[in-house]
Scaffold this motif. Structure first.
Motif, PDB file in Angstrom:
ATOM      1  N   UNK A 103       7.621  -5.403 -16.807  1.00  0.00           N
ATOM      2  CA  UNK A 103       6.298  -4.896 -16.460  1.00  0.00           C
ATOM      3  C   UNK A 103       5.744  -5.584 -15.213  1.00  0.00           C
ATOM      4  N   UNK A 104       6.002  -6.866 -15.072  1.00  0.00           N
ATOM      5  CA  UNK A 104       5.498  -7.592 -13.905  1.00  0.00           C
ATOM      6  C   UNK A 104       6.104  -7.038 -12.621  1.00  0.00           C
ATOM      7  N   UNK A 105       7.400  -6.791 -12.626  1.00  0.00           N
ATOM      8  CA  UNK A 105       8.054  -6.217 -11.447  1.00  0.00           C
ATOM      9  C   UNK A 105       7.501  -4.817 -11.170  1.00  0.00           C
ATOM     10  N   UNK A 106       7.422  -4.010 -12.218  1.00  0.00           N
ATOM     11  CA  UNK A 106       7.000  -2.621 -12.046  1.00  0.00           C
ATOM     12  C   UNK A 106       5.550  -2.524 -11.593  1.00  0.00           C
ATOM     13  N   UNK A 107       4.662  -3.250 -12.251  1.00  0.00           N
ATOM     14  CA  UNK A 107       3.248  -3.122 -11.932  1.00  0.00           C
ATOM     15  C   UNK A 107       2.889  -3.780 -10.607  1.00  0.00           C
ATOM     16  N   UNK A 108       3.672  -4.764 -10.171  1.00  0.00           N
ATOM     17  CA  UNK A 108       3.482  -5.302  -8.826  1.00  0.00           C
ATOM     18  C   UNK A 108       3.803  -4.228  -7.787  1.00  0.00           C
ATOM     19  N   UNK A 109       4.864  -3.467  -8.033  1.00  0.00           N
ATOM     20  CA  UNK A 109       5.202  -2.356  -7.142  1.00  0.00           C
ATOM     21  C   UNK A 109       4.109  -1.294  -7.175  1.00  0.00           C
ATOM     22  N   UNK A 110       3.608  -0.979  -8.367  1.00  0.00           N
ATOM     23  CA  UNK A 110       2.560   0.028  -8.516  1.00  0.00           C
ATOM     24  C   UNK A 110       1.311  -0.357  -7.725  1.00  0.00           C
ATOM     25  N   UNK A 111       0.885  -1.612  -7.845  1.00  0.00           N
ATOM     26  CA  UNK A 111      -0.303  -2.058  -7.117  1.00  0.00           C
ATOM     27  C   UNK A 111      -0.061  -2.074  -5.613  1.00  0.00           C
ATOM     28  N   UNK A 112       1.169  -2.339  -5.194  1.00  0.00           N
ATOM     29  CA  UNK A 112       1.500  -2.282  -3.765  1.00  0.00           C
ATOM     30  C   UNK A 112       1.336  -0.856  -3.240  1.00  0.00           C
ATOM     31  N   UNK A 113       1.811   0.111  -4.018  1.00  0.00           N
ATOM     32  CA  UNK A 113       1.637   1.520  -3.632  1.00  0.00           C
ATOM     33  C   UNK A 113       0.150   1.866  -3.542  1.00  0.00           C
ATOM     34  N   UNK A 114      -0.626   1.446  -4.547  1.00  0.00           N
ATOM     35  CA  UNK A 114      -2.056   1.754  -4.544  1.00  0.00           C
ATOM     36  C   UNK A 114      -2.750   1.156  -3.329  1.00  0.00           C
ATOM     37  N   UNK A 115      -2.427  -0.091  -3.018  1.00  0.00           N
ATOM     38  CA  UNK A 115      -3.059  -0.745  -1.871  1.00  0.00           C
ATOM     39  C   UNK A 115      -2.693  -0.047  -0.572  1.00  0.00           C
ATOM     40  N   UNK A 116      -1.422   0.305  -0.433  1.00  0.00           N
ATOM     41  CA  UNK A 116      -0.987   0.970   0.791  1.00  0.00           C
ATOM     42  C   UNK A 116      -1.655   2.319   1.004  1.00  0.00           C
ATOM     43  N   UNK A 126      -6.328  10.577   4.971  1.00  0.00           N
ATOM     44  CA  UNK A 126      -5.149  11.293   4.484  1.00  0.00           C
ATOM     45  C   UNK A 126      -4.407  10.405   3.487  1.00  0.00           C
ATOM     46  N   UNK A 127      -3.703  11.063   2.576  1.00  0.00           N
ATOM     47  CA  UNK A 127      -2.842  10.368   1.618  1.00  0.00           C
ATOM     48  C   UNK A 127      -1.431  10.919   1.833  1.00  0.00           C
ATOM     49  N   UNK A 128      -0.574  10.176   2.534  1.00  0.00           N
ATOM     50  CA  UNK A 128       0.743  10.703   2.916  1.00  0.00           C
ATOM     51  C   UNK A 128       1.597  11.088   1.709  1.00  0.00           C
ATOM     52  N   UNK A 129       2.200  12.267   1.793  1.00  0.00           N
ATOM     53  CA  UNK A 129       3.107  12.714   0.724  1.00  0.00           C
ATOM     54  C   UNK A 129       4.259  11.737   0.526  1.00  0.00           C
ATOM     55  N   UNK A 130       4.697  11.119   1.616  1.00  0.00           N
ATOM     56  CA  UNK A 130       5.825  10.197   1.518  1.00  0.00           C
ATOM     57  C   UNK A 130       5.544   9.068   0.531  1.00  0.00           C
ATOM     58  N   UNK A 131       4.302   8.637   0.452  1.00  0.00           N
ATOM     59  CA  UNK A 131       3.942   7.539  -0.444  1.00  0.00           C
ATOM     60  C   UNK A 131       3.569   8.031  -1.834  1.00  0.00           C
ATOM     61  N   UNK A 132       2.768   9.090  -1.925  1.00  0.00           N
ATOM     62  CA  UNK A 132       2.360   9.561  -3.254  1.00  0.00           C
ATOM     63  C   UNK A 132       3.555  10.116  -4.027  1.00  0.00           C
ATOM     64  N   UNK A 133       4.431  10.836  -3.338  1.00  0.00           N
ATOM     65  CA  UNK A 133       5.582  11.418  -4.028  1.00  0.00           C
ATOM     66  C   UNK A 133       6.613  10.356  -4.399  1.00  0.00           C
ATOM     67  N   UNK A 134       6.869   9.413  -3.504  1.00  0.00           N
ATOM     68  CA  UNK A 134       7.812   8.345  -3.834  1.00  0.00           C
ATOM     69  C   UNK A 134       7.246   7.467  -4.946  1.00  0.00           C
ATOM     70  N   UNK A 135       5.942   7.225  -4.915  1.00  0.00           N
ATOM     71  CA  UNK A 135       5.313   6.452  -5.988  1.00  0.00           C
ATOM     72  C   UNK A 135       5.415   7.152  -7.320  1.00  0.00           C
ATOM     73  N   UNK A 136       5.270   8.472  -7.312  1.00  0.00           N
ATOM     74  CA  UNK A 136       5.409   9.264  -8.537  1.00  0.00           C
ATOM     75  C   UNK A 136       6.826   9.145  -9.095  1.00  0.00           C
ATOM     76  N   UNK A 137       7.828   9.287  -8.238  1.00  0.00           N
ATOM     77  CA  UNK A 137       9.215   9.239  -8.698  1.00  0.00           C
ATOM     78  C   UNK A 137       9.584   7.843  -9.219  1.00  0.00           C
ATOM     79  N   UNK A 138       9.121   6.811  -8.531  1.00  0.00           N
ATOM     80  CA  UNK A 138       9.414   5.454  -8.994  1.00  0.00           C
ATOM     81  C   UNK A 138       8.707   5.193 -10.321  1.00  0.00           C
TER      82      UNK A 138
END
Length: 269
Positions: A103-116, A126-138
């Motif tokens: 969970x620590x690894x995963x949620x650190x990545x999740x918060x990184x996506x949110x911050x970016x 704008x909210x780039x598809x490259x980030x929202x879609x990759x974040x969804x898949x991860x």
């Protein structure tokens, strides 16, 4: 675990988080500009001087340079070390709550996506598809791994799918209704995609908590900005940062907020 060991681990995680924050600075600047994340290496945007190893050290490099390019003396925005520091602190907070776990690894990545995505939305609306879609898949990938290790693969995968679908539907409905009332587009399509990404990571319950908090904070800040004359009533305001903030709060305190709500309004249950 003793206090000294906790401190050592937290220190390493802080340093690693700062390094990720440095990469986020690259992502935030280059993705909206359609630039490569890898080339050219970090450099001064004015004189094009390539940053050396000591100049590129997260947080410390900016302090060592005193916030200026060593060659042309152009001021370097303090936003860079701030993002690095915030990322590092978030990583440590995740570790302190979830320990040395998946969970620590995963949620650190999740918060990184949110911050970016939130800072890109703040800068460019704008909210780039490259980030929202990759974040969804991860996020869905994380649910698969979590389900596989817990022998409930299908259930955990559906947990993420339901959260993602709810995020899209919820904001599509809000957009349609609000646009009809206001007579102009109320939200961009990126907000629904960001909500879907959050749902994939958090599930539908915590997604609702995060969206509710985002709406409350967004209404208060937006209303205050209008009252102070900072924004006009028809002026658009990025909602991504509020969604990201709501998602982060839901991650850390969502279950407690749900329990508090249940105890207040449904004490019999």
């Amino acid at each position: 675990m003793d206090v000294f060991s906790q401190f050592i681990i937290s220190s390493f995680i802080f340093i690693f988080g700062a390094a990720i924050g440095s990469f986020l600075n690259v992502v935030i600047y280059r993705i909206p500009a359609n630039l490569s994340l890898l080339y050219p290496p970090s450099r001064c945007p004015v004189c094009k001087h390539r940053l050396g190893k000591t100049e590129n050290v997260p947080i410390v490099g900016w302090l060592w340079l005193r916030g200026k390019c060593r060659h042309c003396k152009t001021p370097i925005s303090p936003r860079y070390p701030i993002i690095e520091t915030v990322t590092a602190i978030l990583f440590v907070l995740v570790y302190l709550q979830f320990g040395l776990t998946l969970e620590t690894i995963a949620y650190s990545a999740f918060l990184s996506w949110l911050l970016g995505v939130s800072l890109i939305d703040f800068d460019t609306m704008t909210l780039p598809n490259a980030l929202t879609q990759s974040g969804l898949m991860v996020g869905l990938g994380y649910q698969v791994i979590r389900g596989w290790t817990g022998d409930n693969l299908t259930e955990q995968f559906m947990f993420g799918i339901i959260g993602a679908v709810l995020g899209i539907w919820l904001f599509d409905i809000i957009t349609i209704v609000a646009s009809g009332i206001l007579g102009q587009p109320a939200m961009g399509g990126g907000d629904a995609k960001l909500a879907a990404m959050m749902g994939a990571w958090l599930g539908w319950k915590l997604l609702l908590v995060g969206c509710f908090l985002a709406c409350v904070v967004g209404t208060v800040i937006g209303g205050g900005a209008i009252a102070l004359g900072i924004l006009s009533r028809r002026q658009p305001m990025p909602f991504g940062p509020f969604l990201a903030l709501g998602g982060a709060i839901a991650l850390f305190y969502g279950q407690q907020l749900i329990s508090l709500y249940t105890n207040i309004f449904f004490p019999a249950f």
